[in-house]
Design an enzyme around this catalytic site. Sequence first.
Site, PDB file in Angstrom:
ATOM      1  N   ASN A  99      40.643  40.746  39.979  1.00 21.85           N
ATOM      2  CA  ASN A  99      39.734  39.785  40.540  1.00 21.85           C
ATOM      3  C   ASN A  99      38.508  40.419  41.414  1.00 21.85           C
ATOM      4  O   ASN A  99      38.783  41.423  41.809  1.00 21.85           O
ATOM      5  CB  ASN A  99      40.514  38.670  41.274  1.00 21.85           C
ATOM      6  N   ILE A 100      37.580  39.789  41.520  1.00 26.28           N
ATOM      7  CA  ILE A 100      36.322  39.994  42.119  1.00 26.28           C
ATOM      8  C   ILE A 100      36.045  39.625  43.430  1.00 26.28           C
ATOM      9  O   ILE A 100      35.121  39.581  44.068  1.00 26.28           O
ATOM     10  CB  ILE A 100      35.138  40.167  41.366  1.00 26.28           C
ATOM     11  N   HIS A 116      37.864  45.788  39.077  1.00 32.40           N
ATOM     12  CA  HIS A 116      36.720  44.924  38.216  1.00 32.40           C
ATOM     13  C   HIS A 116      35.631  44.893  39.373  1.00 32.40           C
ATOM     14  O   HIS A 116      34.715  44.030  38.969  1.00 32.40           O
ATOM     15  CB  HIS A 116      36.790  43.755  37.588  1.00 32.40           C
ATOM     16  N   CYS A 151      16.227  47.447  45.178  1.00 36.86           N
ATOM     17  CA  CYS A 151      16.745  48.540  46.033  1.00 36.86           C
ATOM     18  C   CYS A 151      15.940  48.918  47.014  1.00 36.86           C
ATOM     19  O   CYS A 151      14.750  49.081  47.087  1.00 36.86           O
ATOM     20  CB  CYS A 151      17.092  49.864  45.047  1.00 36.86           C
ATOM     21  N   GLY A 191      49.179  35.163  37.457  1.00 39.66           N
ATOM     22  CA  GLY A 191      48.019  34.403  36.784  1.00 39.66           C
ATOM     23  C   GLY A 191      47.166  35.369  36.223  1.00 39.66           C
ATOM     24  O   GLY A 191      45.833  35.450  36.460  1.00 39.66           O
ATOM     25  N   ALA A 235      50.630  29.570  40.730  1.00 36.92           N
ATOM     26  CA  ALA A 235      51.071  30.439  41.607  1.00 36.92           C
ATOM     27  C   ALA A 235      51.425  30.412  43.120  1.00 36.92           C
ATOM     28  O   ALA A 235      52.572  31.078  43.732  1.00 36.92           O
ATOM     29  CB  ALA A 235      49.715  31.581  41.543  1.00 36.92           C
TER      30      ALA A 235
HETATM   31  P1  NAD Z   1      42.165  35.120  32.535  1.00 36.60           P
HETATM   32  O1  NAD Z   1      40.983  33.636  32.923  1.00 36.60           O
HETATM   33  O2  NAD Z   1      42.079  35.353  31.218  1.00 36.60           O
HETATM   34  O3  NAD Z   1      43.449  34.085  32.568  1.00 36.60           O
HETATM   35  C1  NAD Z   1      43.909  33.374  33.801  1.00 36.60           C
HETATM   36  C2  NAD Z   1      45.630  33.262  33.764  1.00 36.60           C
HETATM   37  O4  NAD Z   1      45.972  32.583  34.737  1.00 36.60           O
HETATM   38  C3  NAD Z   1      46.002  32.397  32.452  1.00 36.60           C
HETATM   39  O5  NAD Z   1      46.995  33.400  31.791  1.00 36.60           O
HETATM   40  C4  NAD Z   1      46.487  31.055  33.055  1.00 36.60           C
HETATM   41  O6  NAD Z   1      47.394  30.502  32.274  1.00 36.60           O
HETATM   42  C5  NAD Z   1      46.886  31.377  34.273  1.00 36.60           C
HETATM   43  N1  NAD Z   1      46.696  30.540  35.365  1.00 36.60           N
HETATM   44  C6  NAD Z   1      45.869  29.475  35.553  1.00 36.60           C
HETATM   45  N2  NAD Z   1      45.934  28.605  36.586  1.00 36.60           N
HETATM   46  C7  NAD Z   1      46.970  29.251  37.197  1.00 36.60           C
HETATM   47  C8  NAD Z   1      47.921  29.185  38.303  1.00 36.60           C
HETATM   48  N3  NAD Z   1      47.438  28.120  39.186  1.00 36.60           N
HETATM   49  N4  NAD Z   1      48.763  29.846  38.565  1.00 36.60           N
HETATM   50  C9  NAD Z   1      49.211  30.732  37.935  1.00 36.60           C
HETATM   51  N5  NAD Z   1      48.625  31.124  36.799  1.00 36.60           N
HETATM   52  C10 NAD Z   1      47.603  30.366  36.473  1.00 36.60           C
HETATM   53  O7  NAD Z   1      42.170  35.725  33.948  1.00 36.60           O
HETATM   54  P2  NAD Z   1      42.361  37.137  33.907  1.00 36.60           P
HETATM   55  O8  NAD Z   1      43.388  37.746  33.150  1.00 36.60           O
HETATM   56  O9  NAD Z   1      42.046  37.885  35.299  1.00 36.60           O
HETATM   57  O10 NAD Z   1      41.040  37.797  33.068  1.00 36.60           O
HETATM   58  C11 NAD Z   1      40.504  38.941  33.315  1.00 36.60           C
HETATM   59  C12 NAD Z   1      39.217  38.727  33.687  1.00 36.60           C
HETATM   60  O11 NAD Z   1      38.569  37.628  34.569  1.00 36.60           O
HETATM   61  C13 NAD Z   1      38.807  39.963  34.963  1.00 36.60           C
HETATM   62  O12 NAD Z   1      37.782  40.827  34.525  1.00 36.60           O
HETATM   63  C14 NAD Z   1      38.208  39.013  36.196  1.00 36.60           C
HETATM   64  O13 NAD Z   1      37.355  40.255  36.822  1.00 36.60           O
HETATM   65  C15 NAD Z   1      37.653  37.784  35.670  1.00 36.60           C
HETATM   66  N6  NAD Z   1      37.670  36.777  36.517  1.00 36.60           N
HETATM   67  C16 NAD Z   1      37.798  36.708  37.755  1.00 36.60           C
HETATM   68  C17 NAD Z   1      37.914  35.804  38.765  1.00 36.60           C
HETATM   69  C18 NAD Z   1      38.110  36.106  40.035  1.00 36.60           C
HETATM   70  O14 NAD Z   1      37.910  36.864  40.895  1.00 36.60           O
HETATM   71  N7  NAD Z   1      39.045  35.128  41.009  1.00 36.60           N
HETATM   72  C19 NAD Z   1      37.606  34.432  38.345  1.00 36.60           C
HETATM   73  C20 NAD Z   1      37.497  34.386  36.723  1.00 36.60           C
HETATM   74  C21 NAD Z   1      37.400  35.654  36.129  1.00 36.60           C
HETATM   75 ZN    ZN Z   2      17.966  52.620  44.196  1.00 37.21          ZN
END
Ligand code: NAD
Ligand code: ZN
Length: 255
Positions: A99-100, A116, A151, A191, A235
């Site tokens: 996550n970011i 990421h 920048c 998640g 979660a």
């Molecule tokens: P993904 O969206 O591919 O998968 C999310 C997963 O979370 C799924 O398996 C889903 O079933 C599960 N899920 C959904 N709600 C849930 C809950 N309440 N409790 C438990 N599980 C739950 O996400 P990923 O695997 O992190 O994908 C990777 C990419 O998505 C990364 O590159 C990331 O940077 C990016 N991303 C990050 C964010 C953030 O920072 N919050 C948000 C969206 C995407």
């Molecule tokens: Zn610069």
Amino acid sequence: MIEEAAKIIAHSRFLIAFTGAGVSAESGIPTFRGRGGLWENYRIEEVATPEAFRRDPNLVWAFYKMRMKIMKDAKPNNAHLVLAELEKMGILRAVITQNIDNLHKEAGNQHIVELHGNIHRVKCTRCDYMENLLESGKLEDFLKEKNLPKCPECASLLRPDVVWFGEPLPQEALQKAFKLAEGADVCLVIGTSAQVFPAAYVPYIVKDNGGSVIEVNTKESGITPIVDVFLRGKAGEVMQSLLVKVKRCLENKKC
Ligand code: NAD
Ligand code: ZN
């Protein structure tokens, strides 16, 4: 199943957590693959690439400013808070996150590896300039600005310091994550669809070294076939019940 997971965690020697977008879903941050991923007629994959940024930086910045706003206002949920408590208890050694959104840090975890990037950071497309806008107090002004961000050192275009599709992961963070995984005997996967590699190697490394993998997810993911315990549910809710059981297990040495 939750008792079994609590027992594994309570007896662990070196526990790590590997988290994805689902850990932040209850904080109101949309996941990647969950809800269609459409924004202004683009798939997220199509606005999160270096090519998209070269083609239309205004569109990509509008997309990222929208995400920055959502993430700035989001608060850690029970899943983040339980992970912070497990670290304070001396059980959890590190959180490796895809996550970011900065929410593990806001929850109070100290040992975090961000694979990421971080939504609050910007970096120059030409020189080494980098800034965390939240820490420098410039985030609000940055979000209000209509022109493309430049920048302050070399006047080139700034970009979000996040990893886009097709880009390599920050090597230092990745090495750190793999090293932690190699030393871990238990990995708590929360998640994530576990489809984005190389990040998703983390739980496989733990498993290959004879460790245990516990998964928390609302549905099966890419890693589910190899996990020792699968805990189905949101979660925040699952982690809260798990913490209660872990504490009980630690108090009652017989578990
Ligand atoms: P993904 O969206 O591919 O998968 C999310 C997963 O979370 C799924 O398996 C889903 O079933 C599960 N899920 C959904 N709600 C849930 C809950 N309440 N409790 C438990 N599980 C739950 O996400 P990923 O695997 O992190 O994908 C990777 C990419 O998505 C990364 O590159 C990331 O940077 C990016 N991303 C990050 C964010 C953030 O920072 N919050 C948000 C969206 C995407
Ligand atoms: Zn610069």
